[in-house]
Scaffold this motif. Sequence first.
Motif, PDB file in Angstrom:
ATOM      1  N   ARG A   7       0.884  -1.113  -0.008  1.00 46.50           N
ATOM      2  CA  ARG A   7       0.172   0.089   0.010  1.00 46.50           C
ATOM      3  C   ARG A   7       0.984   1.257   0.005  1.00 46.50           C
ATOM      4  O   ARG A   7       1.539   1.404   1.005  1.00 46.50           O
ATOM      5  N   PRO A   8       0.836   1.894  -1.127  1.00 48.83           N
ATOM      6  CA  PRO A   8       0.252   1.837  -2.296  1.00 48.83           C
ATOM      7  C   PRO A   8       0.955   0.516  -3.295  1.00 48.83           C
ATOM      8  O   PRO A   8       1.831   0.317  -2.994  1.00 48.83           O
ATOM      9  N   VAL A   9      -0.133   0.251  -4.152  1.00 48.49           N
ATOM     10  CA  VAL A   9       0.388  -0.916  -5.259  1.00 48.49           C
ATOM     11  C   VAL A   9       0.141  -0.316  -6.655  1.00 48.49           C
ATOM     12  O   VAL A   9      -0.784   0.392  -6.717  1.00 48.49           O
ATOM     13  N   HIS A  10       1.185  -0.658  -7.420  1.00 48.88           N
ATOM     14  CA  HIS A  10       1.063  -0.070  -8.849  1.00 48.88           C
ATOM     15  C   HIS A  10       0.001  -1.131  -9.364  1.00 48.88           C
ATOM     16  O   HIS A  10      -0.007  -2.296  -9.274  1.00 48.88           O
ATOM     17  N   ALA A  11      -0.721  -0.486 -10.486  1.00 49.25           N
ATOM     18  CA  ALA A  11      -1.934  -1.184 -11.375  1.00 49.25           C
ATOM     19  C   ALA A  11      -1.289  -2.318 -12.024  1.00 49.25           C
ATOM     20  O   ALA A  11      -1.937  -3.545 -12.032  1.00 49.25           O
TER      21      ALA A  11
END
Length: 403
Positions: A294-298
């Motif tokens: 978190r966050p994560v790349h799409a």
Amino acid sequence: MAAKGHKARAERLQNATGALATAAMAAMDEKLPWFGKLSAQDRSWIGLVAQSGITAFVDWFRDPDAHSSMPTRMFGSAPREFTRVISLHQTVDLVRTTIEMIENTIGELLPSEDIPFVHEAMNRYAREVAFAAATVYAQAAEMRGAWDARLEALVVDSVIRGEADESVRSRASALGWTSSGTAGAGTAGSAEVAVVVGRAPSSEPGSTNVADAVRHAAREAGADALCAMQGDRLVIVLGGTSKPVEIVQTLAEFFGPGPIVVGPLVPDLMSAVTSARAAVAGLRAAPAWPGAPRPVHADELLPERSLSGDGHARRQLATDVYGPLTMGDGVLLDTVSTYLDSGGSIEATARAMFIHPNTVRYRLKRVGEITGYSPGNPRDSFTLRVALSLGRLLNPEPGASVL
């Protein structure tokens, strides 16, 4: 008797208003360098406000209780654009110049016995005018802030729906968006854009403050940002950075609980729908990977996105992962397929293919170099398995184009 004397002073002050207004304009022109650079129309509006202020002062001087709202009403004669023509600081200079002019001129227009009364009243009135000016600018700032929030939401919505055009670019520029980003964090000169999507904060009433905080934090990190609440999700359009995931790590606190998905970088705002589409699809598919960062790349969610019905992710896996493995004699495809079917055992793969284990290791290394996914990594092996399945469905014949 005192009342009669005060009424007489008010009448004498009333008769002097024309001369005071003329002197005020002359003083502004002489002492304020920026005043002469204004257009004739703007100077005329300012002169009207000054004259209105002097007239209002006379009415207030005659009966302060009956005209207590005069200091605020004096700005009513100015158009809404008045606050955009001159700043609050310049308005204070105007008030100060006008007061100094009255103090220096009043002795020539009124009897000496009137001067102390007028000076005392002017000091009280000037304070009220200062508060009135601050109120006018505060109201203008609130209206402008509300309008900017609506405009920003419109721009972000256009990006999400793929309707970004030159008008959207123009509106974004009006909100402070720059094509080259802002200086700092080693990102100056980058015009790339990425869309970020996550759950909105639970406190909906503070959404405007959240948007302001996001923009400020992004600017501090060296990026542009447009922010909007869309139902239960928070959408941020980041610009001017080649490392959006690192920027979003500093913005994670502004999102609600749950995954935050960063879309891929695109060249500019006009192309941001591609990033937005991937980010939204990633947010929908993220629950399938509970351990996602978190966050994560799409792009890290390509398998989950494919399973959730994202056609773009399916084609991307089939084209970028499965496709390269079919090139040449296809031994890399056979090797990685056998390796996955053998439970990740190099020895079992070597026995099944009648080759040396070192050959298997070499081929698997080549698979990682070509696709970016290492078969020995559990997460990467899952992605490879999904890519192989999709490739066989979309591209059953090796060498054929992906549908």
